[in-house]
Design a protein around this motif. Structure first.
Motif, mmCIF file in Angstrom:
data_model
loop_
_atom_site.group_PDB
_atom_site.id
_atom_site.type_symbol
_atom_site.label_atom_id
_atom_site.label_comp_id
_atom_site.label_asym_id
_atom_site.label_seq_id
_atom_site.Cartn_x
_atom_site.Cartn_y
_atom_site.Cartn_z
ATOM 1 N N VAL A 1 8.978 -2.798 3.720
ATOM 2 C CA VAL A 1 10.290 -2.179 3.799
ATOM 3 C C VAL A 1 10.901 -2.317 2.414
ATOM 4 C CG1 VAL A 1 12.590 -2.309 4.836
ATOM 5 C CG2 VAL A 1 10.559 -2.776 6.234
ATOM 6 N N TRP A 2 11.365 -1.218 1.876
ATOM 7 C CA TRP A 2 11.910 -1.217 0.528
ATOM 8 C C TRP A 2 13.432 -1.178 0.588
ATOM 9 C CZ3 TRP A 2 8.695 -2.401 -3.180
ATOM 10 C CH2 TRP A 2 7.329 -2.159 -2.991
ATOM 11 N N ARG A 3 14.061 -2.129 -0.079
ATOM 12 C CA ARG A 3 15.519 -2.170 -0.172
ATOM 13 C C ARG A 3 15.909 -1.749 -1.584
ATOM 14 N NH1 ARG A 3 19.393 -5.611 -2.195
ATOM 15 N NH2 ARG A 3 17.824 -7.155 -2.778
ATOM 16 N N ALA A 4 16.770 -0.748 -1.675
ATOM 17 C CA ALA A 4 17.227 -0.276 -2.977
ATOM 18 C C ALA A 4 18.104 -1.335 -3.632
ATOM 19 C CB ALA A 4 18.008 1.022 -2.825
ATOM 20 N N VAL A 5 17.938 -1.478 -4.934
ATOM 21 C CA VAL A 5 18.792 -2.342 -5.734
ATOM 22 C C VAL A 5 19.687 -1.388 -6.529
ATOM 23 C CG1 VAL A 5 18.888 -4.144 -7.500
ATOM 24 C CG2 VAL A 5 16.968 -4.092 -5.865
ATOM 25 N N ALA A 6 20.953 -1.376 -6.205
ATOM 26 C CA ALA A 6 21.876 -0.389 -6.761
ATOM 27 C C ALA A 6 22.187 -0.670 -8.230
ATOM 28 C CB ALA A 6 23.166 -0.368 -5.947
ATOM 29 N N ALA A 7 22.164 0.408 -9.022
ATOM 30 C CA ALA A 7 22.527 0.310 -10.436
ATOM 31 C C ALA A 7 23.965 -0.195 -10.547
ATOM 32 C CB ALA A 7 22.390 1.670 -11.101
ATOM 33 N N GLY A 8 24.203 -1.011 -11.551
ATOM 34 C CA GLY A 8 25.542 -1.531 -11.785
ATOM 35 C C GLY A 8 25.828 -2.852 -11.094
ATOM 36 N N THR A 9 24.933 -3.290 -10.233
ATOM 37 C CA THR A 9 25.138 -4.572 -9.549
ATOM 38 C C THR A 9 24.519 -5.695 -10.370
ATOM 39 O OG1 THR A 9 23.067 -4.420 -8.290
ATOM 40 C CG2 THR A 9 25.050 -3.430 -7.282
ATOM 41 N N ALA A 10 24.917 -6.925 -10.047
ATOM 42 C CA ALA A 10 24.342 -8.091 -10.723
ATOM 43 C C ALA A 10 22.838 -8.168 -10.470
ATOM 44 C CB ALA A 10 25.034 -9.374 -10.257
ATOM 45 N N ALA A 11 22.417 -7.834 -9.252
ATOM 46 C CA ALA A 11 20.985 -7.866 -8.918
ATOM 47 C C ALA A 11 20.214 -6.851 -9.759
ATOM 48 C CB ALA A 11 20.780 -7.593 -7.432
ATOM 49 N N TYR A 12 20.774 -5.679 -9.981
ATOM 50 C CA TYR A 12 20.122 -4.643 -10.789
ATOM 51 C C TYR A 12 20.014 -5.108 -12.245
ATOM 52 C CZ TYR A 12 19.057 -0.035 -12.730
ATOM 53 O OH TYR A 12 18.460 1.029 -13.380
ATOM 54 N N THR B 1 0.826 -1.211 0.000
ATOM 55 C CA THR B 1 0.000 0.000 0.000
ATOM 56 C C THR B 1 0.858 1.257 0.000
ATOM 57 O OG1 THR B 1 -0.154 -0.078 2.397
ATOM 58 C CG2 THR B 1 -1.932 -1.132 1.150
ATOM 59 N N THR B 2 2.149 1.109 0.214
ATOM 60 C CA THR B 2 3.067 2.248 0.163
ATOM 61 C C THR B 2 4.141 1.973 -0.878
ATOM 62 O OG1 THR B 2 4.505 1.311 1.865
ATOM 63 C CG2 THR B 2 2.713 2.763 2.613
ATOM 64 N N LEU B 3 4.777 3.043 -1.301
ATOM 65 C CA LEU B 3 5.868 2.957 -2.270
ATOM 66 C C LEU B 3 7.130 3.552 -1.655
ATOM 67 C CD1 LEU B 3 3.848 4.078 -5.393
ATOM 68 C CD2 LEU B 3 5.016 1.882 -5.144
ATOM 69 N N PRO B 4 8.286 3.275 -2.248
ATOM 70 C CA PRO B 4 9.507 3.911 -1.747
ATOM 71 C C PRO B 4 9.358 5.438 -1.762
ATOM 72 C CG PRO B 4 10.035 2.161 -3.287
ATOM 73 C CD PRO B 4 8.549 2.351 -3.343
ATOM 74 N N ALA B 5 9.886 6.095 -0.748
ATOM 75 C CA ALA B 5 9.712 7.542 -0.580
ATOM 76 C C ALA B 5 10.091 8.373 -1.804
ATOM 77 C CB ALA B 5 10.492 8.010 0.654
ATOM 78 N N PRO B 6 11.180 8.059 -2.524
ATOM 79 C CA PRO B 6 11.529 8.901 -3.680
ATOM 80 C C PRO B 6 10.475 8.929 -4.787
ATOM 81 C CG PRO B 6 13.413 7.596 -3.001
ATOM 82 C CD PRO B 6 12.231 7.084 -2.237
ATOM 83 N N VAL B 7 9.561 7.966 -4.803
ATOM 84 C CA VAL B 7 8.536 7.924 -5.847
ATOM 85 C C VAL B 7 7.551 9.076 -5.667
ATOM 86 C CG1 VAL B 7 6.614 6.595 -6.800
ATOM 87 C CG2 VAL B 7 8.769 5.447 -6.231
ATOM 88 N N GLY B 8 7.195 9.398 -4.451
ATOM 89 C CA GLY B 8 6.251 10.478 -4.198
ATOM 90 C C GLY B 8 4.811 10.048 -4.399
ATOM 91 N N ASP B 9 3.937 11.020 -4.537
ATOM 92 C CA ASP B 9 2.500 10.780 -4.657
ATOM 93 C C ASP B 9 2.126 10.449 -6.096
ATOM 94 O OD1 ASP B 9 -0.257 10.703 -4.374
ATOM 95 O OD2 ASP B 9 -0.478 12.873 -4.211
ATOM 96 N N VAL B 10 1.571 9.279 -6.309
ATOM 97 C CA VAL B 10 1.130 8.863 -7.640
ATOM 98 C C VAL B 10 -0.377 8.617 -7.664
ATOM 99 C CG1 VAL B 10 3.378 7.902 -8.293
ATOM 100 C CG2 VAL B 10 1.671 6.432 -7.187
ATOM 101 N N SER B 11 -1.084 9.127 -6.681
ATOM 102 C CA SER B 11 -2.516 8.841 -6.566
ATOM 103 C C SER B 11 -3.333 9.364 -7.744
ATOM 104 C CB SER B 11 -3.064 9.403 -5.251
ATOM 105 O OG SER B 11 -2.912 10.813 -5.204
#
Length: 150
Positions: free
Chosen positions: A118-129, A28-38
């Motif tokens: 809880v949102w965990r960032a997936v860093a650009a440049g990593t294998a996971a990204y 029901t929530t998104l990562p904070a940097p996304v902001g309001d998308v309602s």
């Protein structure tokens, strides 16, 4: 590899649905940097292929008419080949283009299990990204195939 660019240029030509219809599979929530998308329009879908199944919720910013700026998806990789794919799991992922038109990687998060999202960032440049961008490209391709151009 600029896989993120392909996601940013995909045009939103599918019908939109009301936000109230978003599946309970998504936080029901998104990562904070996304902001309001309602006020953003959304496009939802589900899919199943021989190697994976999942669902997605794509958001269209009204000021950016034909762009999926926010993409949420859940995918089960049934034919995982690499150790990263086997460990990936089916948690919700979020990909976000913070500044459309600027050549930079998308932001990406994975939702960690628990009572509160809880949102965990997936860093650009990593294998996971890189793996997430590959999965997202397949989700976008399935979506595009299901909604051919008029």
């Amino acid at each position: 590899m600029w896989l993120w660019l392909a996601a940013g240029v995909l045009f939103a030509d599918a019908p939109v649905v009301a936000p109230a219809t978003v599946s309970g599979l998504y936080a029901t929530t998104l990562p904070a940097p996304v902001g309001d998308v309602s006020s953003w329009s959304i496009v939802t879908g589900e899919f199943e292929t021989s190697g994976e199944r999942g669902s997605y919720v794509f958001y269209v910013n009204p000021t950016r008419g034909a762009l999926y700026q926010l993409m949420r998806y859940r995918v089960e990789l049934r034919q995982a080949e690499s150790p990263e794919e086997r460990q990936r799991g089916t948690a919700e992922r979020v990909a976000f283009i913070p500044r459309p038109g600027v050549r930079e990687p998308m932001l990406c998060w994975e939702r960690l299990a628990g009572a509160e999202p809880v949102w965990r960032a997936v860093a650009a440049g990593t294998a996971a990204y890189t793996l997430e961008m590959q999965v997202l490209m397949r989700v976008l391709a399935v979506h595009r195939a299901a909604r051919p151009l008029p």
